[in-house]
Design a protein around this motif. Structure first.
Motif, PDB file in Angstrom:
ATOM      1  N   ILE A 172       0.874  -1.169   0.000  1.00  0.00           N
ATOM      2  CA  ILE A 172       0.000   0.000   0.000  1.00  0.00           C
ATOM      3  C   ILE A 172       0.913   1.222   0.000  1.00  0.00           C
ATOM      4  N   ILE A 173       0.696   2.112  -0.972  1.00  0.00           N
ATOM      5  CA  ILE A 173       1.511   3.326  -1.061  1.00  0.00           C
ATOM      6  C   ILE A 173       0.565   4.518  -1.006  1.00  0.00           C
ATOM      7  N   THR A 174       0.927   5.513  -0.208  1.00  0.00           N
ATOM      8  CA  THR A 174       0.127   6.728  -0.106  1.00  0.00           C
ATOM      9  C   THR A 174       1.051   7.935   0.014  1.00  0.00           C
ATOM     10  N   GLY A 175       0.515   9.085  -0.306  1.00  0.00           N
ATOM     11  CA  GLY A 175       1.262  10.327  -0.123  1.00  0.00           C
ATOM     12  C   GLY A 175       0.809  11.010   1.154  1.00  0.00           C
ATOM     13  N   ASP A 176       1.748  11.517   1.923  1.00  0.00           N
ATOM     14  CA  ASP A 176       1.382  12.145   3.197  1.00  0.00           C
ATOM     15  C   ASP A 176       0.641  13.472   3.022  1.00  0.00           C
ATOM     16  N   SER A 177       0.650  14.022   1.806  1.00  0.00           N
ATOM     17  CA  SER A 177      -0.010  15.303   1.547  1.00  0.00           C
ATOM     18  C   SER A 177      -1.199  15.167   0.596  1.00  0.00           C
ATOM     19  N   ASP A 178      -1.698  13.954   0.417  1.00  0.00           N
ATOM     20  CA  ASP A 178      -2.818  13.710  -0.495  1.00  0.00           C
ATOM     21  C   ASP A 178      -4.109  14.203   0.149  1.00  0.00           C
ATOM     22  N   ILE A 207      -7.373  11.573  -1.421  1.00  0.00           N
ATOM     23  CA  ILE A 207      -7.528  10.333  -0.666  1.00  0.00           C
ATOM     24  C   ILE A 207      -6.551  10.420   0.510  1.00  0.00           C
ATOM     25  N   PRO A 208      -7.013  10.925   1.644  1.00  0.00           N
ATOM     26  CA  PRO A 208      -6.125  11.143   2.787  1.00  0.00           C
ATOM     27  C   PRO A 208      -5.420   9.863   3.241  1.00  0.00           C
ATOM     28  N   PRO A 209      -4.184   9.991   3.733  1.00  0.00           N
ATOM     29  CA  PRO A 209      -3.396   8.846   4.171  1.00  0.00           C
ATOM     30  C   PRO A 209      -4.086   7.966   5.210  1.00  0.00           C
ATOM     31  N   VAL A 210      -5.013   8.506   5.960  1.00  0.00           N
ATOM     32  CA  VAL A 210      -5.709   7.699   6.954  1.00  0.00           C
ATOM     33  C   VAL A 210      -6.411   6.507   6.291  1.00  0.00           C
ATOM     34  N   ASN A 211      -6.845   6.666   5.029  1.00  0.00           N
ATOM     35  CA  ASN A 211      -7.468   5.552   4.312  1.00  0.00           C
ATOM     36  C   ASN A 211      -6.488   4.410   4.126  1.00  0.00           C
ATOM     37  N   GLU A 215       5.875  14.302   1.419  1.00  0.00           N
ATOM     38  CA  GLU A 215       5.504  15.413   0.529  1.00  0.00           C
ATOM     39  C   GLU A 215       4.845  14.912  -0.753  1.00  0.00           C
ATOM     40  N   GLY A 216       4.148  13.776  -0.644  1.00  0.00           N
ATOM     41  CA  GLY A 216       3.456  13.207  -1.795  1.00  0.00           C
ATOM     42  C   GLY A 216       1.998  13.598  -1.815  1.00  0.00           C
ATOM     43  N   GLY A 217       1.596  14.290  -2.848  1.00  0.00           N
ATOM     44  CA  GLY A 217       0.190  14.632  -3.030  1.00  0.00           C
ATOM     45  C   GLY A 217      -0.520  13.507  -3.766  1.00  0.00           C
ATOM     46  N   HIS A 218      -1.689  13.807  -4.320  1.00  0.00           N
ATOM     47  CA  HIS A 218      -2.489  12.780  -4.983  1.00  0.00           C
ATOM     48  C   HIS A 218      -1.767  12.214  -6.210  1.00  0.00           C
ATOM     49  N   GLY A 219      -0.925  13.007  -6.854  1.00  0.00           N
ATOM     50  CA  GLY A 219      -0.200  12.552  -8.030  1.00  0.00           C
ATOM     51  C   GLY A 219       1.214  12.102  -7.721  1.00  0.00           C
ATOM     52  N   ALA A 273       8.243   9.521  -9.000  1.00  0.00           N
ATOM     53  CA  ALA A 273       8.293   8.293  -9.804  1.00  0.00           C
ATOM     54  C   ALA A 273       9.474   7.399  -9.447  1.00  0.00           C
ATOM     55  N   ALA A 274      10.666   7.957  -9.324  1.00  0.00           N
ATOM     56  CA  ALA A 274      11.853   7.134  -9.034  1.00  0.00           C
ATOM     57  C   ALA A 274      11.707   6.440  -7.677  1.00  0.00           C
ATOM     58  N   GLU A 275      11.194   7.151  -6.699  1.00  0.00           N
ATOM     59  CA  GLU A 275      10.989   6.578  -5.367  1.00  0.00           C
ATOM     60  C   GLU A 275       9.960   5.447  -5.417  1.00  0.00           C
ATOM     61  N   ILE A 276       8.891   5.656  -6.175  1.00  0.00           N
ATOM     62  CA  ILE A 276       7.841   4.648  -6.301  1.00  0.00           C
ATOM     63  C   ILE A 276       8.394   3.394  -6.972  1.00  0.00           C
TER      64      ILE A 276
END
Length: 127
Positions: A74-80, A83-87, A105-109, A115-118
């Motif tokens: 499961i990957i999420t951005g802390d600044s999304d 879809i907030p990270p709590v999900n 510092e990952g938003g919804h995109g 990309a490299a980190e992902i």
């Protein structure tokens, strides 16, 4: 600020761009000018009904998550804010043995902006 006010602010603060790329105002201003200010209440109620419909599906889905036995990343951005990270925390808690990665510092995109980190996270997970 209430949740409704936050949602309306996010929805209504988006700029409206014409066909030439020129910003002509915010959604709130353009729609109110075209349709009158009562459209805001109507749009909010339509959105609220959609959220309630999604919540019922989400509740059913939560029960099904417990049956997932495959390794799960499961990957999420802390600044999304979409879809907030709590999900993702909920998913991680419901899927036994899942692995949660939070992109700083990952938003919804974040898939594009990080990309490299992902790619590294997914490659490591699949290894």
């Amino acid at each position: 600020m209430t949740t409704r006010e936050i949602h309306l602010e996010l929805l209504l603060s988006k700029p409206v761009v014409d066909s030439t790329g020129k910003t002509v105002g915010r959604i709130e201003e353009v729609r109110a000018e075209q349709q009158g200010e009562e459209w805001i209440v109507k749009e909010y109620l339509i959105g609220y009904a959609a959220v309630l419909e999604r919540l019922s599906a989400w509740t059913i889905g939560l029960k099904l998550l417990q049956g997932i036995k495959a390794p799960t990343l499961i990957i999420t951005g802390d600044s999304d804010i979409v879809i907030p990270p709590v999900n993702s925390n909920i998913l991680n808690n419901k899927i036994s043995g899942s692995e949660l990665k939070i992109i700083k510092e990952g938003g919804h995109g974040f898939g594009y902006s990080h990309a490299a980190e992902i790619v590294k996270i997914i490659t490591d997970f699949l290894s």
